[in-house]
Scaffold this active site. Structure first.
Site, PDB file in Angstrom:
ATOM      1  N   GLU A   1       0.833  -1.205   0.000  1.00  0.00           N
ATOM      2  CA  GLU A   1       0.000   0.000   0.000  1.00  0.00           C
ATOM      3  C   GLU A   1       0.867   1.254   0.000  1.00  0.00           C
ATOM      4  O   GLU A   1       0.728   2.124   0.854  1.00  0.00           O
ATOM      5  CB  GLU A   1      -0.965   0.001   1.192  1.00  0.00           C
ATOM      6  N   ASP A   2       1.760   1.328  -0.926  1.00  0.00           N
ATOM      7  CA  ASP A   2       2.550   2.538  -1.153  1.00  0.00           C
ATOM      8  C   ASP A   2       3.537   2.887  -0.053  1.00  0.00           C
ATOM      9  O   ASP A   2       4.079   3.981  -0.036  1.00  0.00           O
ATOM     10  CB  ASP A   2       1.650   3.760  -1.379  1.00  0.00           C
TER      11      ASP A   2
END
Lengths: 320, 1143
Positions: free
Chosen positions: B754-755
């Protein structure tokens, strides 16, 4: 298991040795060994670096923490580091880090009184121990630089009326705790490539095709023998495992023209030191530290209390 | 070697032969040198200060007494002096930095020359006074009245000013305030649209110096009406026409056009007029008289005849003047409005688009301040007049002096301007204007935020409207407004930003232009018959919304005007637009139009030749010379419609009239930072525009001399390896906000989902992402009304509080350089206990009369900071004020937010030792690792090219470029050439490297895409956000835990969470959360009456106060809030009774 020995006897061949640069081959061992060495060199060979800064006066443009951080990153000659004590283990000073066994004191007092900007550099640091001084980046072999201008590592620049006065204490430490204690600028290794040219197939290529094929490698690995017009390996180690030549051969319809393997048991190491210790010493120290660590493992099998004996190495083994 | 290579390239460039296409890029830095980034603000303010203010004063230059008309005061001149402050009758020059530091207003005196009558009754003498100060005007920084104007870098530095600071804002009471650019619909222009009921209408918002009004002509049930606010309801158009003297129906029909289509549309209206028996002007006026809005508060005697006439003259289409009772121009104007509306009825295409940029005007600070000043000036004059008359009626012994009364009003001008700018509330009574949020505190988070803030355009419409039209990207925005830079969320598409080269015009003198039009063959309206108005072979000439007349050869006329403009005979910003569809020529010289410079081309050949560019490079030629010599010209949105603009000279055809200077100038300042934005998915660029404003870096050269409430700085900011032309033009390379990080795009450890990004601990040790956070604490040594004042005393060296006062100096203030911990005292202040009455005895107040009001530092426990600076100054009320600047140096930690320049933000997921990090054969070890899943859905190809270009850049020692759309003009490097450079330096052409795992030492399965990417550290840091609490403060009223991090509040178990627990059946957990952990309270309940009693500690029993006994008391627990509810209900005469059963 008892009695079976997996012991091997790795061989080291030194290719190139300078004060801050070392290139050597490590053969007849495996990746775990090579990587362990690399990791120890990076993170566990002790050096000395400024760890505590007491600012007495600072009217420069940079703030106190900024200066302290910069001071910490200055490499200090650390030949003494292996025999020095960690200040937390030092009995002589109860770990307050102010005795000769575990610390070196530095003073810096610079004031600018001229109209020109004054560079405060690592040379302005006055050490209490002549063996621990900031690394002199000025070397005879540095080509292209005017040696008179090369005045150490700049800490801060002062204008007229600005003054910097401080006391700094350098301590022994390892790179794992902070990168400033890492003696290595670069430690890397590569597998030695093994290149087999299929001579028969190569002969089917025209000279033009050969040239084209050689050109397809981004690095100078292959060359043409000026006499025989045969493709030869000039520098196998220049090969970066980029597969470009193999792809090229495939696209030329000559799959299997060349076969390249990585030799699983030989490594080419490149070690660059920050100057804190000589590259060769770095390697030797690394082996020493590695040995100590292994000793600790062996001993801990026998006695539980052996843990404490090794001080901070023990802590490592417990997963510190 | 890198330097040598760079030089050789330059030489080559200089000695290159004359190319067919001229590199016009050099014009841009010249443009910015001449115009600057915030020139629109400066121009507008300069215009106000130099011209507008004089106009305002001239228009209201005479104050004449009502009592004795021979007594008057006349303003002969007005000017604004040097910025200065007057305190205790001593005037000191002000510098902007002084104002910032000591909370002053950067303002200059408004000085007038007056001529007035002295003495009353018999001895009247006319006197003159020069340079009378009537108030002070806040001065825009870098405007022509600012002391920074025209100063060079060294002089600016001496004044404590950053040379890169754009100016264009005000300093009011120490805070920097920007007056936002306001977007609104054009004034004095006919706009055809539909109203809420879907009826077609033609509306015009008229605005003159004296009035503002809106006139709407609308079509309702086949009939045409006029809607005016002054009338109670809409009135038939024919009545209006007749009232204005158009008694003949035929003439009206002629004016609209004799085409039967139009006549047919008008017929029902004529019919209606005839039906209501209105035939003559007199009848029409009588008809209208009945419809005039009656003011409830006005006395009936004032409601005399002729009000309808006045309304027609002053309110209906107020921008058309009625000279000597001549209504004809107004009739024609109304007829033209009707015709335009009918055209729209017959053909929907003729409708005007309200979102079209050409129909919009930008209101800038100068215009806004002039509105305010005019109002304040008029108020002052009327006050003066009132005072004057009041004094004249009394008989006074001393000499009557008008100028004395004037002095009383000066305070209101200073105050009014200052208050408006500091609160942002514009209240102009005459125009019934009450606008809020006109000013904002200048964003000083990063340099880009500052510059970006100055180009921001705030919308006039409310944000809640659901329609998509105003939010959509308008094709006419091209080159004028940045297509990327707009916020997300509710203001999306409404708040816009100017593009790099946009200029906003200021008003220009109308008179000479009008007479020029006439001399160029415009037939005057007065001389035309109604029939001639719409003859097919000629065009109407409309000047700033006013119909001037007709011209037989519109194209000739337009060309002549343009030629004059290019020759510099008329203003460079005058626009001439031939509208073929409406058969009109629009000439505009009004302020607030957006325009941009373009290269003029003759039959597709650029007028700018290499020799011109050489002159520019040699410094002989400036940007203004280009405009003066007719090589460049400014086109506004409307005139762009008459031009055929080629993007590049090579694409120009014989029809081409103009050539763009550089295509990347369509972007604004914020979007200009993005390398290769044309390779990114467009929303990503929008995200970056928002994030670039939150990035930490250097703010200004004087950043360490400032005393901002909050300041984020990066310890080692860098210049991006991959730059753009905009970056160099704006100065981002000098005040960067980020660092070039070596990024490996690979999956590592699972802490990067998630980044999230994985960071190298050694990089952080060496200073990557390290930042300085500075906060301001302030204190005032207050003086009170009774003469007492606070005092700051020496700290106690012994005693219980000594530990908390360790950082104090002997003067009772924290010393710079000291480490400050939470709960430490930073100012040892004492205040008098009695500050209201009594006085100070001559011996001074005894120590016992003081109470301690020391201020303590409140920060997160365990976090220490350093006192950076302490500054003392005197505020407006002569109180001693002290500002403390607290500094904190932070290294990145897990949870800190980072972002690249491509809208790819992520938090630090984990920090890993360098030896565990992957490394290449060359020994390159990344600074951070980014998960490859960030790419497919985001489609930020620009980021990949940035990586490639950055890698090539570090290898060859040359900064690579990635300007938007820059590949054809050489302002962006092509991937092919980048790859070639990479291969030359022994890298793979695709930027991927052969990588070994740092943990095992084995090669990784795949080649890893690795190279430098410019990363920004954003201001959101966990340290400022993390919060947890076990026990803590409670609210006094409800005894429930407090709310919010700042109050060390509890974490709320909200309704939805409660619902989950109910559904799950975890009743005891709900009980625990909602009561035991919140506000449990033990109550005494009477089983008989069901009311709450109390516990008597003497008798050790509960007693019911209603039953007056303690016989039937039960003890139970309930939430304190519940008890509170019962009591509140009881106070409202509702009795809640508890019925208890055995549990």
């Amino acid at each position: 298991m008892e009695g079976v020995s997996y012991q091997r006897f790795p061989k080291v061949k030194i290719r190139e040795l300078k004060d801050d640069y070392l290139k050597f081959e490590l053969r007849e061992t495996d990746a775990s060994m090579a990587n362990a060495l690399r990791r120890v060199m990076l993170a566990e060979v002790p050096t000395i670096a400024i760890d505590l800064v007491e600012i007495e006066g600072n009217s420069s443009v940079l703030n106190d923490e900024f200066l302290a951080h910069r001071l910490g990153l200055i490499p200090l000659t650390s030949d003494r580091a292996m025999v020095m004590r960690f200040s937390r283990d030092c009995d002589a000073c109860d770990g307050d880090g102010q005795c000769e066994f575990c610390s070196v004191e530095f003073h810096l007092h610079v004031r600018c009184d001229s109209d020109q900007t004054l560079d405060v550099t690592s040379h302005d640091l006055v050490s209490s121990d002549p063996s621990v001084v900031p690394v002199d980046v000025q070397r005879a072999d540095s080509v292209g630089y005017d040696t008179s201008e090369q005045r150490g590592i700049i800490i801060v620049k002062l204008r007229r009326g600005q003054e910097l006065r401080l006391r700094a204490i350098a301590r022994k430490g390892i790179g794992k705790d902070h990168a400033k204690w890492s003696p290595a600028a670069t430690v890397t290794f590569m597998y030695e490539p093994e290149i087999h040219i299929n001579e028969d197939m190569m002969e089917t290529l025209s000279l033009e095709e050969k040239r084209e094929w050689i050109e397809s490698s981004p690095t100078k690995v292959f060359g043409l023998d000026p006499n025989t017009q045969q493709v030869i390996v000039i520098d196998a180690e220049a090969y970066t495992y980029d597969d470009e030549v193999i792809k090229k051969a495939d696209s030329m319809g000559k799959s299997g023209l060349v076969e390249i393997y990585a030799k699983e048991d030989s490594f080419i190491f490149t070690v660059e030191s920050t100057g804190a210790i000589k590259a060769s010493q770095l390697f030797i120290n690394a082996i020493e530290v590695l040995k100590q660590k292994l000793d600790a493992v062996r001993l801990s099998e026998d006695t539980e209390e052996a843990d404490d004996q090794f001080g901070e190495l023990g802590a490592h083994m417990r997963g510190g | 070697m890198g330097v040598a290579e760079h030089l050789s390239v330059d030489k080559q460039f200089l000695s290159a032969p004359v190319k067919s296409t001229v590199d016009k890029f050099q014009l841009l830095p010249e443009f910015l040198k001449v115009r600057g980034l915030v020139k629109q603000h400066l121009d507008s303010f300069n215009y106000f200060v130099n011209t507008e203010i004089k106009k305002i004063v001239r228009a209201n230059d005479r104050i004449t007494s009502l009592v004795d008309p021979s007594i008057y005061l006349k303003y002969t001149d007005v000017k604004i002096g040097e910025p200065s402050i007057t305190a205790d009758n001593v005037t000191d020059a002000l510098t902007p930095h002084m104002c910032r530091l000591s909370d002053l207003t950067y303002s200059a005196p408004i000085m007038v020359n007056i001529e007035y009558v002295r003495g009353s009754h018999v001895h009247k003498t006319i006197e003159e006074k020069r340079n009378v100060v009537i108030g002070s005007m806040p001065i825009m920084l870098r405007s022509c009245r600012c002391i920074l104007n025209g100063k060079d870098e060294a002089e600016l530095a001496r004044l404590g000013e950053c040379p890169l600071d754009p100016g264009g804002y005000f300093i009011v009471k120490g805070t920097e305030k920007v007056i936002l650019i306001q977007e609104q619909l054009s004034k004095n222009r006919i706009i055809i649209g539909t109203d809420k009921k879907g009826r077609l209408n033609a509306s015009i918002t008229s605005s003159t110096e004296s009035t503002k009004s809106q006139t709407v002509i609308l079509m309702d049930k086949e009939k045409i009406y006029v809607h005016l606010n002054a009338f109670t309801k809409q009135v038939p158009i024919m009545v209006i026409m007749k009232a204005m003297g158009m008694e003949s129906d035929q003439e009206v029909v002629q004016m609209v056009g004799r085409d039967p289509k139009y006549a047919a549309l008008l017929l029902p209206s004529i019919q209606e007029c005839a039906d209501s028996d209105v035939h003559t002007q007199q009848q029409a006026l009588e008809f209208l008289e009945k419809k005039v809005k009656k003011f409830t508060f006005s006395n009936p005697s004032q409601d005399k005849e002729g009000r309808a006439m006045d309304i027609l003259r002053d309110v209906l289409v107020a921008n058309v003047p009625v000279r000597r009772g001549n209504f004809r121009p107004k009739c024609i104007y109304v007829a033209v409005m009707m015709r335009r509306m009918m055209e729209a009825i017959l053909n929907k295409d003729a409708m005007d688009d309200k979102d079209y940029v050409g129909n919009k005007r930008l209101e800038l600070s100068g215009q806004l301040i002039s509105l305010l000043f005019e109002d304040l000036f008029k108020t002052m004059n009327s006050e003066t007049k009132k005072n004057m008359d009041m004094n004249l009626t009394k008989t006074r012994s001393n000499l009557f002096d008008v100028s004395k009364f004037m002095m009383k009003g000066t305070y209101s001008i200073t105050q009014g301007l200052e208050r408006a700018i500091s609160t942002g509330n514009w209240d102009v009574k005459r125009f019934r204007m009450h606008r809020k949020g006109m000013t904002q505190v200048l964003a000083r988070l990063s340099f880009i935020a500052t510059v970006g803030h100055m180009t921001k355009i705030s919308p006039q419409f409310e944000k809640s409207r659901k329609v998509s039209g105003p939010r959509a990207l308008q094709p006419s925005q091209w080159g004028m407004l940045c297509p990327c830079d707009t916020p997300e969320g509710e203001a999306c598409g409404l708040v816009k930003n100017l593009a790099l080269m946009t200029h906003v015009t200021t008003d220009e003198e109308e008179g000479p232009l009008i007479s020029l039009c006439h001399s160029l063959g415009v037939e005057d309206l007065e001389l035309l018959s109604a029939e001639e108005l719409h003859t097919p072979n000629s065009f109407l000439v409309i000047f700033n919304g006013l119909i001037l007349g007709k011209h037989k050869q519109p194209q000739h006329f337009a060309n002549a005007m343009r030629k004059l403009r290019r020759a510099g005979k008329i203003g460079e910003f005058v626009s001439i637009f031939v509208n073929e569809k409406q058969r009109c020529v629009y000439v505009a010289s009004d302020g607030g139009r957006v325009c941009r410079p373009l290269v003029i081309a003759d039959k597709g050949v650029s007028r700018i030749k290499e020799l011109h560019m050489k002159e520019l490079r040699d410094g002989i030629r400036t940007f203004n010379d280009f405009v003066r010599d007719g090589l460049l010209e400014y086109l506004d949105v409307n005139e762009e419609n008459n031009a055929l603009i080629a993007l590049y000279e090579s694409e120009a055809g014989p029809e081409t009239t103009h050539i763009e200077i550089e295509p990347f100038t369509i972007l604004g300042v914020c979007a200009g930072l993005i390398p290769f934005p044309h390779h990114n998915q467009s929303p990503r660029n929008t995200y970056q525009c928002a994030m670039g404003k939150q990035a930490m870096g250097n703010i200004a050269y004087n950043q360490l001399c400032r005393m901002d409430t909050l300041l984020y700085l990066l310890v080692y900011p860098q210049r991006p390896l991959l730059t753009t032309r905009t970056i160099e033009l704006v100065g981002y390379d000098k005040l960067g906000a980020g660092q070039n990080a070596t990024v490996a795009v690979m999956s590592y450890s699972g802490y990067d989902i998630e980044d999230a990004i994985v960071m190298n601990k050694s990089s952080l040790d060496r200073g990557f992402g390290r930042c300085i956070v500075m906060k301001k604490l302030s204190a005032t040594n207050q003086t009170y009304g009774n003469g007492t004042s606070d005092r700051i005393i020496r700290p106690q060296k012994v005693g219980s509080d000594a530990e908390r006062m360790q950082i104090l100096d002997d003067d009772g203030l924290a010393a710079p350089g000291e480490i400050i911990r939470p709960q430490d005292v930073y100012i040892n202040k004492e205040s008098p206990i009695n500050s209201k009455d009594g006085g100070v005895p001559p011996t001074g107040l005894p120590d016992s009369a003081y109470k301690s009001t020391r201020q303590t530092y409140k920060g997160p426990q365990g976090e220490t900071a350093v006192v950076d600076r302490v500054s003392l100054y005197t505020d407006n009320n002569n109180n001693l004020c002290i500002k403390f600047l607290i500094r904190q140096t932070r290294r990145p930690e897990v949870g800190d937010k980072f972002s690249s320049r491509h809208g790819q933000k992520g938090v630090c997921g984990t920090i890993v030792q360098q030896e565990d990090f992957p490394f290449s054969e060359r020994g390159i070890c990344p600074d951070l690792i980014m998960n490859p899943h960030g790419f497919p859905s985001r489609m930020t190809i620009g980021k990949m090219i940035e990586l490639l270009g950055g890698k090539a850049g570090v290898s060859c020692g040359r900064f690579h470029y990635g300007s938007a759309f820059g590949e054809p003009s050489g302002h962006a490097d092509r991937v092919e050439t980048i790859s070639e450079t990479l291969v030359n330096h022994g890298f793979s052409y695709n930027g991927k490297d052969f990588i070994y795992s740092g943990i095992t030492g084995c090669p990784l399965q795949a080649y890893i895409f690795m190279g430098p990417i410019y990363y920004q550290k954003l201001k959101h840091m966990v340290l400022d956000k993390m919060h947890a609490r076990a026990r803590g403060p409670r609210v006094m009223l409800t005894r429930q835990p407090t709310e919010g991090r700042s109050r060390d509040g509890g974490l709320r178990l909200g309704e939805m969470e409660r619902d989950c627990l109910i559904a799950y059946g975890a009743s005891m957990l709900i009980f625990e959360r909602l009561m035991i952990s919140s506000d449990p309270f033990e109550v005494q309940v009477c089983r008989v009456c069901g009311l709450l009693g109390y516990y008597n500690h003497k008798l050790k029993t509960g007693i019911c106060s209603t039953c007056k006994n303690g016989d039937n008391i039960s003890t139970m627990k309930l939430p304190y809030a519940c008890k509170l509810l019962f009591q509140e209900l009881q106070s409202m005469n509702i009795v809640p009774r508890l019925k208890l059963t055995e549990a």
